[in-house]
Design an enzyme around this catalytic site. Structure first.
Site, PDB file in Angstrom:
ATOM      1  N   ASP A 172       0.832  -1.204   0.000  1.00 12.37           N
ATOM      2  CA  ASP A 172       0.000   0.000   0.000  1.00 12.37           C
ATOM      3  C   ASP A 172       0.869   1.257   0.000  1.00 12.37           C
ATOM      4  OD1 ASP A 172      -2.362   1.396  -0.043  1.00 12.37           O
ATOM      5  OD2 ASP A 172      -2.666   1.316   2.125  1.00 12.37           O
ATOM      6  N   GLY A 173       0.320   2.318  -0.577  1.00 10.78           N
ATOM      7  CA  GLY A 173       1.000   3.616  -0.526  1.00 10.78           C
ATOM      8  C   GLY A 173       1.551   4.088  -1.867  1.00 10.78           C
ATOM      9  N   ARG A 178       0.219   7.686  -2.771  1.00 12.06           N
ATOM     10  CA  ARG A 178       0.834   8.760  -1.972  1.00 12.06           C
ATOM     11  C   ARG A 178       2.298   8.969  -2.348  1.00 12.06           C
ATOM     12  NH1 ARG A 178      -0.892   6.189   3.373  1.00 12.06           N
ATOM     13  NH2 ARG A 178      -1.526   4.548   1.917  1.00 12.06           N
ATOM     14  N   HIS A 204       2.171   3.084  -8.991  1.00 13.08           N
ATOM     15  CA  HIS A 204       1.894   1.666  -9.262  1.00 13.08           C
ATOM     16  C   HIS A 204       3.018   1.058 -10.106  1.00 13.08           C
ATOM     17  CE1 HIS A 204      -1.911   2.249  -7.446  1.00 13.08           C
ATOM     18  NE2 HIS A 204      -2.493   2.864  -8.457  1.00 13.08           N
ATOM     19  N   SER A 247      -7.794  -5.379  -4.849  1.00 13.58           N
ATOM     20  CA  SER A 247      -8.847  -5.950  -3.993  1.00 13.58           C
ATOM     21  C   SER A 247     -10.190  -5.935  -4.706  1.00 13.58           C
ATOM     22  CB  SER A 247      -8.948  -5.161  -2.680  1.00 13.58           C
ATOM     23  OG  SER A 247      -9.632  -3.941  -2.896  1.00 13.58           O
ATOM     24  N   GLU A 284     -12.599  -4.550  -3.729  1.00 14.24           N
ATOM     25  CA  GLU A 284     -13.159  -3.205  -3.544  1.00 14.24           C
ATOM     26  C   GLU A 284     -12.453  -2.150  -4.409  1.00 14.24           C
ATOM     27  OE1 GLU A 284     -14.482  -5.885  -1.276  1.00 14.24           O
ATOM     28  OE2 GLU A 284     -12.481  -5.299  -0.584  1.00 14.24           O
ATOM     29  N   LEU A 314      10.297 -20.771  -4.580  1.00 18.44           N
ATOM     30  CA  LEU A 314       9.415 -19.803  -3.919  1.00 18.44           C
ATOM     31  C   LEU A 314       8.058 -19.914  -4.597  1.00 18.44           C
ATOM     32  CD1 LEU A 314       9.227 -17.099  -2.042  1.00 18.44           C
ATOM     33  CD2 LEU A 314       9.298 -15.936  -4.228  1.00 18.44           C
ATOM     34  N   ARG A 362       1.968  -4.728   6.285  1.00 20.37           N
ATOM     35  CA  ARG A 362       1.259  -3.727   5.477  1.00 20.37           C
ATOM     36  C   ARG A 362       2.110  -2.472   5.450  1.00 20.37           C
ATOM     37  NH1 ARG A 362      -4.949  -2.176   4.683  1.00 20.37           N
ATOM     38  NH2 ARG A 362      -4.607  -0.510   3.172  1.00 20.37           N
ATOM     39  N   SER A 377      -8.165  -4.659   5.410  1.00 22.41           N
ATOM     40  CA  SER A 377      -8.802  -4.381   4.111  1.00 22.41           C
ATOM     41  C   SER A 377      -9.245  -5.657   3.368  1.00 22.41           C
ATOM     42  CB  SER A 377      -7.872  -3.525   3.231  1.00 22.41           C
ATOM     43  OG  SER A 377      -7.604  -2.280   3.843  1.00 22.41           O
TER      44      SER A 377
END
Ligand code: IPE
Ligand code: IPE
Ligand code: MG
Length: 266
Positions: A26-27, A30, A43, A71, A73, A137, A191, A199
């Protein structure tokens, strides 16, 4: 399908490095805004961060990395941003899958993929197919994913396949239908971006994960921040319902309820 056990059915063995790391990246918006750039520049930079974090996870012996990319949402965002994110996903798959494969990484994409356009769905399927045999992985990308959606789709499929057991389904019956059935529960959750909430990410699987929140914006996240999170993880006492005294005296408390599936026992 391997049975990874469940933290609520049996006390897991959790020594050493986190086996499964889950991240809410996240972020990005910003990060871009701070630089007077459009949100989408964040992004784009976020993809570079992910590439570096994958490498850092492998160097540290983490076996499963799961990241929240979009997400259920996030469709509420402006259409231009949503469409940029979809194109970025396509571009990242085109550019990265071969490299993931060379590095022994298995790719999984989880979420309600039906809402994606066919081109993206085909790239996902091809990437998963190509890397299916790799085990260094397991990288799971949660896209159009929501924890509530996952629990509901699992319950609906279980109900369709085993209506005769309705009313007696167990946790172990439901678990194989969840989209994260290919991985153990996350040991550590990170996060970035300063928000301290889940979230709708992996709400079932995070039941006993250690949570770590950092103000670092995702494009600024690096191996040092990862190491700080792992250092914090190592200081945690993972009790799974037991007392500290039990951990100290026995080293390990007796396992709780054995995982059992009423379907297998039926
Ligand atoms: C996370 O960054 C990436 C996605 C949700 C796709 P954000 O886009 O949420 O960035 P902020 O939170 O607005 O800074
Ligand atoms: C969560 O971030 C989803 C992803 C990182 C993909 P958001 O930025 O969408 O979360 P909220 O809206 O702040 O809770
Ligand atoms: Mg955000």
């Amino acid at each position: 399908m391997a049975d990874f056990g469940s933290s609520t059915l049996r006390v897991p063995d959790v020594s050493g490095v986190p086996r499964h790391l889950a991240i809410i990246m996240d972020g990005n918006g910003r990060w871009a805004r701070k630089r007077f750039l459009p949100r989408v520049a964040g992004h784009k930079r976020g993809v570079d961060t992910l590439r570096r974090v994958i490498r850092a996870c492998m160097e540290r012996g983490i076996e499963y990395l799961t990241v929240f990319a979009f997400s259920s949402e996030n469709w509420r965002r402006p259409p231009e941003e949503v469409s940029f994110l979809m194109n970025l996903f396509v571009a990242a798959l085109n550019d990265e899958v071969a490299r993931l494969h060379e590095n022994g990484i298995r790719l999984k994409v989880v979420g309600d993929l039906d809402r994606f356009e066919p081109r993206l769905r085909e790239l996902i399927a091809a990437g998963e197919r190509q890397t299916a045999g790799n085990r260094r992985l397991t990288l799971t990308i949660a896209a159009n994913y929501g924890g509530r959606w996952d629990i509901l789709q699992a319950a609906n499929r279980l109900g369709q396949e085993h209506p005769e057991r309705c009313g007696r389904w167990t946790e172990a019956d439901l678990a194989p239908y969840l989209v994260m059935a290919h991985a153990p529960e996350p040991d550590l959750f990170i996060r970035t971006g300063g928000e301290e909430r889940i979230s709708n990410f992996m709400i079932w699987q995070l039941a006993y994960s250690e949570l770590y929140f950092t103000d670092k914006l995702w494009p600024d996240f690096d191996a040092r921040t990862l190491d700080a999170a792992i250092a914090s993880y190592h200081k945690r006492e993972r009790r799974f319902g037991r007392t500290s005294e039990q951990l100290r005296t026995t080293g390990e408390a007796p396992a709780a309820v054995e995982a059992s599936s009423s379907l297998q026992n039926a």
